[in-house]
Design an enzyme around this catalytic site. Structure first.
Site, PDB file in Angstrom:
ATOM      1  CD  GLU A   1      -2.879  -1.048   2.425  1.00 36.28           C
ATOM      2  OE1 GLU A   1      -4.025  -1.489   2.330  1.00 36.28           O
ATOM      3  OE2 GLU A   1      -2.405  -0.605   3.487  1.00 36.28           O
TER       4      GLU A   1
ATOM      5  CG  ASP B   1      -2.854   2.022   8.878  1.00 40.86           C
ATOM      6  OD1 ASP B   1      -2.630   2.516   7.756  1.00 40.86           O
ATOM      7  OD2 ASP B   1      -3.739   1.164   9.084  1.00 40.86           O
TER       8      ASP B   1
ATOM      9  CB  CYS C   1     -10.143  -0.602  10.889  1.00 41.74           C
ATOM     10  SG  CYS C   1     -10.867  -0.084   9.311  1.00 41.74           S
TER      11      CYS C   1
ATOM     12  CE1 TYR D   1     -12.653  -2.248   6.421  1.00 40.60           C
ATOM     13  CE2 TYR D   1     -11.944  -3.474   4.483  1.00 40.60           C
ATOM     14  CZ  TYR D   1     -11.897  -2.341   5.264  1.00 40.60           C
ATOM     15  OH  TYR D   1     -11.093  -1.292   4.889  1.00 40.60           O
TER      16      TYR D   1
ATOM     17  CG  ASP E   1     -22.380   2.262  16.386  1.00 39.64           C
ATOM     18  OD1 ASP E   1     -21.239   2.525  15.976  1.00 39.64           O
ATOM     19  OD2 ASP E   1     -23.424   2.698  15.855  1.00 39.64           O
TER      20      ASP E   1
ATOM     21  CG  HIS F   1     -21.000   4.931  13.116  1.00 32.69           C
ATOM     22  ND1 HIS F   1     -22.144   4.560  13.801  1.00 32.69           N
ATOM     23  CD2 HIS F   1     -21.402   5.766  12.123  1.00 32.69           C
ATOM     24  CE1 HIS F   1     -23.192   5.163  13.252  1.00 32.69           C
ATOM     25  NE2 HIS F   1     -22.775   5.895  12.240  1.00 32.69           N
TER      26      HIS F   1
ATOM     27  CG  HIS G   1      -1.076  -0.943   8.210  1.00 31.70           C
ATOM     28  ND1 HIS G   1      -1.053  -0.641   6.868  1.00 31.70           N
ATOM     29  CD2 HIS G   1      -0.016  -0.285   8.761  1.00 31.70           C
ATOM     30  CE1 HIS G   1      -0.030   0.167   6.617  1.00 31.70           C
ATOM     31  NE2 HIS G   1       0.608   0.404   7.749  1.00 31.70           N
TER      32      HIS G   1
ATOM     33  CD  GLU H   1      -6.591   3.187   5.783  1.00 28.27           C
ATOM     34  OE1 GLU H   1      -7.392   3.876   6.467  1.00 28.27           O
ATOM     35  OE2 GLU H   1      -6.926   2.159   5.175  1.00 28.27           O
TER      36      GLU H   1
END
Length: 233
Positions: A37, A41, A66, A94, A99, A136, A153, A174
């Site tokens: 990439e 991060d 994240c 992912y 929340d 979120h 990462h 990031e």
């Protein structure tokens, strides 16, 4: 394009110093390989991240918060993968977003709400019912074997938790260059990502330790040995 290849090794901090800062509850800046990439991060332990630290992270990052965690943790908290067929170029795993299910949580997007969700993901007594779905904060399922198995990462965050004796959940995002203001216009000029020596300069500006995933791998292999294979995805 600036990359870690052009940065003297002396510009980075020793991995034991990075681990100690992380153990102290500080942010660290971690760069990946320039052929991957080529980004950095902000990483911090989830168990103690504060509202104020979350506000800093959101301000200086992409804002997509994240939370890398171990495969065992995703199973225990009933966090399935977000999609059945992952088309992410790097295979970033992912899970469904969350929340905190807590009286103080409002919409879930504030620095308070996201810091709370991250701390709860790391809490020893956390249960699936302690979270709203979707939310979120975006948990990421790390691969077993840490940075020796995958140079990402996600794994760097979980590896730092392990090396620092923290609960196995990190918080990452990031680091971006948000560009310059354009007078009288609701736009910013030349936005992008921070790369290479720009990331080192960012770390020095804020008094943060900075390292590369490559150096982290070397440290773990030196102290704990190599795995049979070393992934690059």
């Amino acid at each position: 394009m600036p990359s870690t290849d052009s940065i003297p090794k002396s510009n980075f901090d020793a991995i034991p110093d990075v681990i100690q800062a992380f153990k102290n509850g500080e942010f660290v800046v971690v760069l990946d390989d320039p052929s991957r990439e080529n980004e950095a991060d902000l990483i911090i332990a989830a168990e103690s991240v504060t509202t104020e630290q979350m506000a800093f992270m959101v301000r200086h990052s992409s804002g997509l918060i994240c939370a890398p965690l171990t495969p065992e943790r995703t199973t225990a908290l009933d966090l399935p993968q977000m999609v059945t067929h992952n088309a992410d170029p790097r295979g970033t795993a992912y899970t469904v977003s969350v929340d905190a299910e807590h009286p103080s949580t409002t919409t879930g997007i504030s620095a308070h709400d996201r810091a709370l969700a991250c701390r709860m993901l790391a809490a020893p007594d956390a249960q699936p019912s302690h979270f709203r779905r979707p939310g979120h904060v975006f948990p990421l399922r790390a691969v077993a074997g840490g940075v020796r198995a995958r140079r990402g990462h996600t794994e760097a965050g979980v590896e730092l938790c392990r090396l620092a004796g923290k609960r196995p959940v990190a918080v990452i995002s990031e680091i971006v260059d948000d560009g310059q203001e354009v007078e009288g216009r609701a736009v910013r000029a030349a936005p992008g990502m921070l790369r290479g020596d720009e990331c080192v300069a960012f770390a020095r500006r804020w008094g943060l330790k900075v390292c590369t995933i490559e150096d982290m791998i070397a440290h773990v292999e030196k102290t704990e040995g190599k795995l049979e294979t070393n992934g690059s995805g």
